[in-house]
Write a protein that holds these residues in place. Structure first.
Motif, PDB file in Angstrom:
ATOM      1  N   ILE A 181       0.860  -1.186   0.000  1.00 23.68           N
ATOM      2  CA  ILE A 181       0.000   0.000   0.000  1.00 23.68           C
ATOM      3  C   ILE A 181       0.894   1.232   0.000  1.00 23.68           C
ATOM      4  O   ILE A 181       1.733   1.411   0.892  1.00 23.68           O
ATOM      5  CB  ILE A 181      -0.929   0.020   1.233  1.00 23.68           C
ATOM      6  N   LEU A 182       0.698   2.069  -0.997  1.00 23.33           N
ATOM      7  CA  LEU A 182       1.540   3.260  -1.154  1.00 23.33           C
ATOM      8  C   LEU A 182       0.708   4.522  -0.983  1.00 23.33           C
ATOM      9  O   LEU A 182      -0.331   4.694  -1.617  1.00 23.33           O
ATOM     10  CB  LEU A 182       2.181   3.277  -2.543  1.00 23.33           C
ATOM     11  N   PRO A 214       8.479  10.214   1.441  1.00 25.90           N
ATOM     12  CA  PRO A 214       8.292  11.631   1.775  1.00 25.90           C
ATOM     13  C   PRO A 214       7.887  12.442   0.559  1.00 25.90           C
ATOM     14  O   PRO A 214       8.207  12.099  -0.577  1.00 25.90           O
ATOM     15  CB  PRO A 214       9.671  12.046   2.288  1.00 25.90           C
ATOM     16  N   ALA A 215       7.172  13.500   0.836  1.00 19.90           N
ATOM     17  CA  ALA A 215       6.754  14.384  -0.252  1.00 19.90           C
ATOM     18  C   ALA A 215       7.991  15.025  -0.887  1.00 19.90           C
ATOM     19  O   ALA A 215       8.970  15.334  -0.223  1.00 19.90           O
ATOM     20  CB  ALA A 215       5.813  15.460   0.278  1.00 19.90           C
ATOM     21  N   VAL A 220       3.009  12.640  -8.349  1.00 22.20           N
ATOM     22  CA  VAL A 220       2.425  11.451  -7.740  1.00 22.20           C
ATOM     23  C   VAL A 220       2.482  10.264  -8.689  1.00 22.20           C
ATOM     24  O   VAL A 220       2.840   9.145  -8.292  1.00 22.20           O
ATOM     25  CB  VAL A 220       0.964  11.726  -7.324  1.00 22.20           C
ATOM     26  N   ASP A 221       2.136  10.477  -9.961  1.00 24.99           N
ATOM     27  CA  ASP A 221       2.113   9.359 -10.904  1.00 24.99           C
ATOM     28  C   ASP A 221       3.510   8.794 -11.143  1.00 24.99           C
ATOM     29  O   ASP A 221       3.689   7.577 -11.244  1.00 24.99           O
ATOM     30  CB  ASP A 221       1.454   9.764 -12.226  1.00 24.99           C
TER      31      ASP A 221
END
Length: 270
Positions: A181-182, A214-215, A220-221
């Motif tokens: 799960i990501l 981490p951001a 995102v893709d």
């Protein structure tokens, strides 16, 4: 999950989704429903001279192509070890698939990866995802398999769409060798944390591993695809996000980019 609906059309993505549908049907021990949706049935027209006339040439050509395609598909399926049927409907593809989705468990469509004019596959995907009652496998045109027993990656952001996709994919995830799960940090506030998704899967006897990179500056893709490669995922489970009804702008940027650029199958719900 036993009933698989396959979209039949003579297009660039057909061979990949045909093989994926066969693999999936075998893994499920299920039944394959082949649906040919064609709106070019006999049409009536007024020519102003003879009154009503039938546009015979167009409908006859369409009928001949349909018969040739059906004969080829039935010939190939006769040599396969799956239960199947073949149906034809007079409707555009998205409408035909949506209307016939009520009693199927999953639909196999193509991505927009190899289509130069990807508005058509994106439009079909959008209409089916928003109107059908079953999840959709979005199969890349260059991937001629679907390994339901391989590693699965779940894209999770706590949204309703992600929850719908996770619930719909439980029968597949039960067969997966590993489930990851990501969650990628976004500037959005969703109610359901990553742990809730893992706990939900545990209720169904599915073990999962949580990933929270981490951001950063990477989209995102791109992050999702990198993680899928890292864990050697055979497919990605995700929610389809978007609200616009314009066909080419139906989905948000992440969903649209994955439909165009992802090189492994997606299992998608809205």
């Amino acid at each position: 999950m036993k009933s698989v609906l396959l979209y039949i059309a003579d297009d660039e993505g057909f061979e990949a989704r045909f093989q994926a549908a066969l693999d999936l049907t075998r893994s499920l021990g299920g039944h394959l429903h082949c649906l040919r949706a064609n709106p070019y049935n006999s049409q009536m027209a007024f020519d102003g001279v003879t009154g009503i006339s039938v546009m015979y040439d167009i409908s006859q050509m369409s009928r001949e192509l349909d018969e040739k395609l059906r004969a080829e598909i039935e010939r190939r399926l006769a040599d396969e070890d799956v239960s199947w049927d073949y149906q034809e409907v007079n409707a555009d593809p998205a409408r035909g698939l949506s209307k016939n989705s009520a009693l199927v468990d999953i639909i196999v469509l193509s991505s927009a990866s190899q289509d130069k004019d990807n508005a058509l596959p994106l439009g079909i995907l959008g209409d089916v995802l928003f109107n059908a009652t079953a999840p959709v496998i979005v199969q890349p045109d260059d991937v001629k398999k679907f390994d339901a027993c391989g590693t699965a990656l779940v894209a999770w952001n706590g949204s309703l769409e992600a929850g719908n996709a996770l619930r719909a994919a439980v029968p597949l995830l039960k067969m997966a060798s590993d489930v990851h799960i990501l969650t990628v940090e976004e500037d959005k506030d969703h109610d359901l944390p990553q742990l809730a998704a893992s706990e939900y899967l545990a209720y169904h006897g599915i073990k999962s591993e949580i990933h929270s990179p981490p951001a950063g500056k990477i989209s995102v893709d791109v992050t999702l695809l990198a993680e899928a490669k890292n864990v050697k995922a055979e497919y990605i489970v995700m929610g389809a996000y978007g609200h616009s009804r314009a066909r080419e702008f139906l989905f948000g940027g992440v969903t649209r980019n994955l439909f165009k650029n992802c090189h492994i199958p997606l299992v998608v719900s809205h």
